[in-house]
Enzyme design. Structure first.
Site, mmCIF file in Angstrom:
data_model
loop_
_atom_site.group_PDB
_atom_site.id
_atom_site.type_symbol
_atom_site.label_atom_id
_atom_site.label_comp_id
_atom_site.label_asym_id
_atom_site.label_seq_id
_atom_site.Cartn_x
_atom_site.Cartn_y
_atom_site.Cartn_z
ATOM 1 N N LYS A 283 0.871 -1.194 0.000
ATOM 2 C CA LYS A 283 0.000 0.000 0.000
ATOM 3 C C LYS A 283 0.905 1.241 0.000
ATOM 4 O O LYS A 283 1.711 1.422 0.902
ATOM 5 C CB LYS A 283 -0.902 -0.008 1.233
ATOM 6 C CG LYS A 283 -1.669 1.314 1.469
ATOM 7 C CD LYS A 283 -2.595 1.247 2.690
ATOM 8 C CE LYS A 283 -3.231 2.604 2.995
ATOM 9 N NZ LYS A 283 -4.081 2.601 4.191
ATOM 10 N N ASP A 288 -2.867 10.193 3.342
ATOM 11 C CA ASP A 288 -4.255 9.766 3.514
ATOM 12 C C ASP A 288 -5.015 10.816 4.342
ATOM 13 O O ASP A 288 -4.886 10.861 5.560
ATOM 14 C CB ASP A 288 -4.275 8.396 4.212
ATOM 15 C CG ASP A 288 -5.697 7.871 4.428
ATOM 16 O OD1 ASP A 288 -6.648 8.435 3.836
ATOM 17 O OD2 ASP A 288 -5.846 6.878 5.177
ATOM 18 N N LYS A 295 -10.474 12.655 7.833
ATOM 19 C CA LYS A 295 -9.921 12.365 9.164
ATOM 20 C C LYS A 295 -9.898 13.643 9.984
ATOM 21 O O LYS A 295 -9.619 14.712 9.438
ATOM 22 C CB LYS A 295 -8.472 11.863 9.034
ATOM 23 C CG LYS A 295 -8.321 10.448 8.525
ATOM 24 C CD LYS A 295 -6.848 10.042 8.518
ATOM 25 C CE LYS A 295 -6.637 8.676 7.906
ATOM 26 N NZ LYS A 295 -7.194 7.561 8.671
ATOM 27 N N ASP A 306 1.490 6.484 5.374
ATOM 28 C CA ASP A 306 0.534 5.497 4.870
ATOM 29 C C ASP A 306 1.053 4.756 3.627
ATOM 30 O O ASP A 306 0.357 3.929 3.056
ATOM 31 C CB ASP A 306 -0.795 6.200 4.570
ATOM 32 C CG ASP A 306 -1.993 5.290 4.845
ATOM 33 O OD1 ASP A 306 -1.819 4.281 5.549
ATOM 34 O OD2 ASP A 306 -3.087 5.593 4.333
ATOM 35 N N ASP A 365 -12.299 6.680 3.770
ATOM 36 C CA ASP A 365 -11.065 6.527 4.545
ATOM 37 C C ASP A 365 -10.603 5.072 4.584
ATOM 38 O O ASP A 365 -9.469 4.786 4.967
ATOM 39 C CB ASP A 365 -11.271 7.071 5.972
ATOM 40 C CG ASP A 365 -9.962 7.330 6.695
ATOM 41 O OD1 ASP A 365 -8.912 7.338 6.016
ATOM 42 O OD2 ASP A 365 -9.988 7.541 7.919
ATOM 43 N N GLU A 367 -9.525 3.323 2.281
ATOM 44 C CA GLU A 367 -9.073 3.411 0.882
ATOM 45 C C GLU A 367 -7.968 2.415 0.539
ATOM 46 O O GLU A 367 -7.842 2.006 -0.612
ATOM 47 C CB GLU A 367 -8.605 4.837 0.576
ATOM 48 C CG GLU A 367 -7.146 5.180 0.944
ATOM 49 C CD GLU A 367 -6.813 5.042 2.425
ATOM 50 O OE1 GLU A 367 -7.743 5.097 3.255
ATOM 51 O OE2 GLU A 367 -5.636 4.847 2.762
ATOM 52 N N ARG A 369 -7.581 -0.669 1.149
ATOM 53 C CA ARG A 369 -8.080 -1.950 0.655
ATOM 54 C C ARG A 369 -8.551 -1.850 -0.802
ATOM 55 O O ARG A 369 -8.529 -2.834 -1.537
ATOM 56 C CB ARG A 369 -9.193 -2.478 1.577
ATOM 57 C CG ARG A 369 -10.387 -1.584 1.686
ATOM 58 C CD ARG A 369 -11.252 -1.893 2.892
ATOM 59 N NE ARG A 369 -10.670 -1.434 4.156
ATOM 60 C CZ ARG A 369 -11.186 -1.627 5.356
ATOM 61 N NH1 ARG A 369 -12.329 -2.277 5.474
ATOM 62 N NH2 ARG A 369 -10.593 -1.178 6.438
HETATM 63 N N1 BES Z 1 -4.280 4.551 6.887
HETATM 64 C C1 BES Z 1 -5.379 4.252 7.690
HETATM 65 C C2 BES Z 1 -5.064 3.260 8.800
HETATM 66 C C3 BES Z 1 -4.284 3.785 9.978
HETATM 67 C C4 BES Z 1 -4.903 4.511 10.955
HETATM 68 C C5 BES Z 1 -2.955 3.474 10.101
HETATM 69 C C6 BES Z 1 -4.190 4.958 12.038
HETATM 70 C C7 BES Z 1 -2.238 3.911 11.194
HETATM 71 C C8 BES Z 1 -2.864 4.655 12.165
HETATM 72 C C9 BES Z 1 -6.509 3.650 6.861
HETATM 73 O O1 BES Z 1 -6.584 4.074 5.571
HETATM 74 C C10 BES Z 1 -7.785 4.036 7.541
HETATM 75 O O2 BES Z 1 -8.051 5.179 7.632
HETATM 76 N N2 BES Z 1 -8.521 3.031 7.987
HETATM 77 C C11 BES Z 1 -9.719 3.251 8.695
HETATM 78 C C12 BES Z 1 -10.668 2.148 8.306
HETATM 79 C C13 BES Z 1 -12.077 2.367 8.777
HETATM 80 C C14 BES Z 1 -12.695 3.557 8.096
HETATM 81 C C15 BES Z 1 -12.875 1.125 8.511
HETATM 82 C C16 BES Z 1 -9.431 3.210 10.190
HETATM 83 O O3 BES Z 1 -8.580 2.435 10.609
HETATM 84 O O4 BES Z 1 -10.023 3.989 10.915
HETATM 85 ZN ZN ZN Z 2 -4.799 4.710 4.676
HETATM 86 ZN ZN ZN Z 3 -7.748 5.850 5.298
#
Ligand code: BES
Ligand code: ZN
Ligand code: ZN
Length: 517
Positions: A283, A288, A295, A306, A365, A367, A369
């Protein structure tokens, strides 16, 4: 930093500082010293613990005897004793009991040591006494890892960066000169690995206004041009459109910069029909924001990291190719930012993936995946024996496993076990989470084949994996590594910067690749 081997050493090399390791007496012997006659205890002290000093001149031996018999210095892990002798500055480093000194203990102690001695220009390490109970080659590898990984600093944007003084590390050893070639190879090979890790750390630490998607792809392309056996193809938006990668591209809709798919292949010189083929997928979100599912400011901070998954797999690829491992490797980096403008994907959008499945994007968010989904499908077309992806995919991974453990999920037990074993031999924490049928079901849509988030946030890390699994075809063995926790700020590891990119998991992946070579 230069490493010089001085084998068949009869004395220490003249240096600004000479470092000598000291092992603690085994606890039982320590007890014996108190209770049994003095003479027996003394014998135990000189034969089973202390300073390996068989090649020292007489006077210095006497000085070490004094250190060994000192009431205060017990040679516990990390304990130090400094003195000068005949104008030489000598540092005795306690390592605890040798029988209990694990490879990670040594790596940590040597990393701390390397920081303590960074004010000296030339340091001579008395290697005979700085080893685990394992073999010499392993201890030498650990030494080079510790010094080069701990020396890493991201200081290119500091006007007044403090540089380490340490230029040369001499490794004095009584090992026979006949071993020179073998031990030099250990140093050279380890440097290939730690160079790759430090290269990945630089990429992750680079700010998002510098490391745009296009800049990232350009850097990788230039970097691999120097490696033998490597081919590089970069797909931009137009090419990806032709590949029907609309799910990946949906993440790029709100961006001012083209999405990039970097497709690398390493073919070993001795490749034949039996050569294993492993695909690594990463990834590469250079930033992000969350997109329309924006966010909050606090959570957005540091989202330049990210892309750590892509940097991790790239570093493993780079090191493996530079080492000339006998395994074919495909490396796919899915690169874009997740930005917001009037063209950005709106929640509720339904987009068709490269494999034909439709996905309702309920949260922009989630994204990573979407990017990985199309990359995984593309990777399957390369017909590898196994696919491993790495991604900072879910905040939920930190909830489940803390910031110190890498999450592992897989559709194949053999692959999962092999990765866990690789992580263990690299001294990195990795733990498997299940993908249960209930979670696979939870990721199914009602008005689309799939949705990109589950009905609740619980088990978010493995639900994301359940989503990814929908894009693996032909029963290819696949494993997903969630590095959201371990990708940065591994302050408990002295060979990682307290803040910023950690570079962990590269060594685990390399162990895995080696086990397939
Ligand atoms: N890049 C983030 C995951 C992340 C969050 C990594 C905090 C390190 C620290 C990812 O893209 C994301 O935002 N995931 C969301 C998924 C949710 C919306 C299902 C998350 O983890 O909140
Ligand atoms: Zn992300
Ligand atoms: Zn995200």
């Amino acid at each position: 930093m230069k490493f010089t081997l001085n084998l068949n050493a009869k004395s220490h090399t003249v240096a600004d500082l000479v470092v000598v390791g000291a092992y603690a007496k085994p606890a039982a012997k320590e007890e014996a010293k108190k209770t049994t006659k003095k003479a027996t205890a003394k014998k135990a002290a000189t034969t089973e613990a202390g300073i390996v000093n068989n090649h020292w001149e007489k006077e210095i031996k006497t000085a070490f005897e004094a250190v060994k018999n000192s009431k205060n210095f017990k040679a516990t892990k990390g304990e130090k004793f400094t003195f000068t002798h005949n104008g030489h500055e000598i540092l005795v480093l306690g390592l605890g009991e040798k029988a209990k000194l694990e490879s990670e203990d040594l790596r940590k102690e040597l990393a701390k040591l390397s920081k303590d001695v960074s004010k000296y220009s030339k340091v001579a390490l008395q290697f005979d006494g700085l080893q685990t109970k394992g073999n010499t080659e392993d201890s030498l590898q650990i030494l080079v890892e510790a010094f080069t990984l701990a020396a890493y600093k991201f200081d290119k944007y500091l006007s007044d960066a403090k540089k380490s003084e340490l230029k040369e590390v001499v490794i004095d050893s009584t090992e026979k000169s006949a071993k020179a070639k073998k031990l030099q190879a250990v140093i050279d090979d380890t440097l290939k690995v730690t160079d790759a890790i430090n290269y990945a750390r630089d990429l992750v630490n680079e700010p998002p206004n510098v490391l745009r998607s296009t800049e990232y792809a350009k850097r990788i392309k230039a970097d691999v041009a120097k490696i033998k056996g490597v081919k590089c193809k970069v797909l931009g938006k137009t090419e990806m459109k032709k590949e029907k990668m609309d799910l990946f591209l949906s993440v790029n809709n709100g961006s001012g910069f083209d999405a990039q798919l970097v497709h690398l292949t390493y073919t070993p010189a001795k490749a034949n029909s039996k050569t294993k083929h492993i695909a690594l997928v990463g990834k590469g979100l250079v930033f992000d924001t969350g997109g329309y599912s924006l966010k909050p400011g606090g959570s957005m901070m540091n989202m330049k990291f990210d892309m750590a998954g892509s940097a991790t797999v790239y570093a493993a690829f780079r090191a493996a190719a530079n080492l000339g491992l006998n395994v074919k490797i495909t490396c796919i980096l899915g690169i874009t930012d997740n930005a917001v403008n009037e063209l950005a994907t709106m929640p509720d959008s339904i987009v068709k993936a490269r494999n034909g499945k439709t996905v309702e994007i309920l949260n922009t968010d989630a994204e990573g995946r979407l990017v990985l989904a199309d990359c995984l499908d593309y990777a399957c077309d390369q017909k590898p024996d196994a696919i491993i992806d790495a991604a900072t995919l879910t905040g939920a991974c930190l909830v489940a496993l803390g910031g110190e453990v890498c999450g592992l999920m897989s559709n194949n037990d053999k692959l999962a076990q092999s990765l866990l074993k690789s992580a263990k031999s690299a001294d990195e924490y990795m733990w498997q989470l299940p993908i249960i049928p209930e979670w696979t079901k939870d990721m199914k849509g009602t008005i689309s084949d799939l949705k990109n988030i589950g009905s609740s946030g619980w088990g978010g890390t493995a639900k994301a994996a359940a989503f990814l699994q929908e894009f693996i075809k032909d029963d290819i063995a696949w494993a997903h590594l969630d590095i959201a926790g371990v990708g940065d700020s591994q302050s408990h590891l002295p060979y990682c910067p307290a803040k910023g990119a950690s570079g962990t998991i590269v060594r685990s992946l390399l162990e895995y690749l080696k086990s397939n070579a």
